[in-house]
Design a protein around this motif. Structure first.
Motif, PDB file in Angstrom:
ATOM      1  N   ARG A  74       0.448  -3.243 -13.278  1.00 26.73           N
ATOM      2  CA  ARG A  74      -0.494  -2.537 -14.164  1.00 26.73           C
ATOM      3  C   ARG A  74      -0.240  -2.821 -15.644  1.00 26.73           C
ATOM      4  O   ARG A  74      -0.279  -1.928 -16.482  1.00 26.73           O
ATOM      5  N   THR A 106      -3.372   3.619  -1.844  1.00 25.69           N
ATOM      6  CA  THR A 106      -3.679   2.697  -2.927  1.00 25.69           C
ATOM      7  C   THR A 106      -2.913   1.404  -2.701  1.00 25.69           C
ATOM      8  O   THR A 106      -1.733   1.435  -2.370  1.00 25.69           O
ATOM      9  N   THR A 107      -3.586   0.268  -2.877  1.00 21.05           N
ATOM     10  CA  THR A 107      -2.918  -1.018  -2.773  1.00 21.05           C
ATOM     11  C   THR A 107      -2.421  -1.419  -4.151  1.00 21.05           C
ATOM     12  O   THR A 107      -3.178  -1.410  -5.123  1.00 21.05           O
ATOM     13  N   HIS A 108      -1.139  -1.738  -4.232  1.00 21.05           N
ATOM     14  CA  HIS A 108      -0.498  -2.114  -5.498  1.00 21.05           C
ATOM     15  C   HIS A 108      -0.128  -3.578  -5.458  1.00 21.05           C
ATOM     16  O   HIS A 108       0.426  -4.045  -4.459  1.00 21.05           O
ATOM     17  N   SER A 164       0.854  -1.186   0.000  1.00 21.36           N
ATOM     18  CA  SER A 164       0.000   0.000   0.000  1.00 21.36           C
ATOM     19  C   SER A 164       0.885   1.230   0.000  1.00 21.36           C
ATOM     20  O   SER A 164       1.904   1.277   0.690  1.00 21.36           O
ATOM     21  N   SER A 220       0.263   5.612  -0.385  1.00 16.96           N
ATOM     22  CA  SER A 220      -0.615   6.777  -0.591  1.00 16.96           C
ATOM     23  C   SER A 220      -2.081   6.383  -0.738  1.00 16.96           C
ATOM     24  O   SER A 220      -2.797   6.897  -1.597  1.00 16.96           O
TER      25      SER A 220
END
Length: 75
Positions: A38, A24-26, A20, A22
């Motif tokens: 992505r 957002t979970t990446h 995670s 900011s």
């Protein structure tokens, strides 16, 4: 070849790394030829971490695969 550039100490292909940042979970998937985030394949976890944060990071530290000072020569 691209495979030669991949971290030999990386988890096995198919492993999903989650971080995670900011709010957002990446999710990054380890592939035989790099690390997929992505839909783009990166040659290193550090490159993925930079794409996520916009700044230089040690990718292994960013994704929790190493602790600062845990390996010889670490600063």
């Amino acid at each position: 070849s691209a495979t030669a550039a991949v971290d030999p100490d990386a988890p096995p292909p198919g492993t999903v790394l989650t971080r995670s940042h900011s709010g957002t979970t990446h999710e990054v998937t380890v592939a035989a030829d790099g690390f997929v985030w992505r839909g783009t394949t990166y040659r290193s976890l550090s490159a993925v971490a930079k794409a996520i944060t916009g700044t230089h990071w040690n990718g292994r530290l960013f994704f929790g695969l190493a602790r600062r000072g845990a390996w010889k020569g670490a600063r």
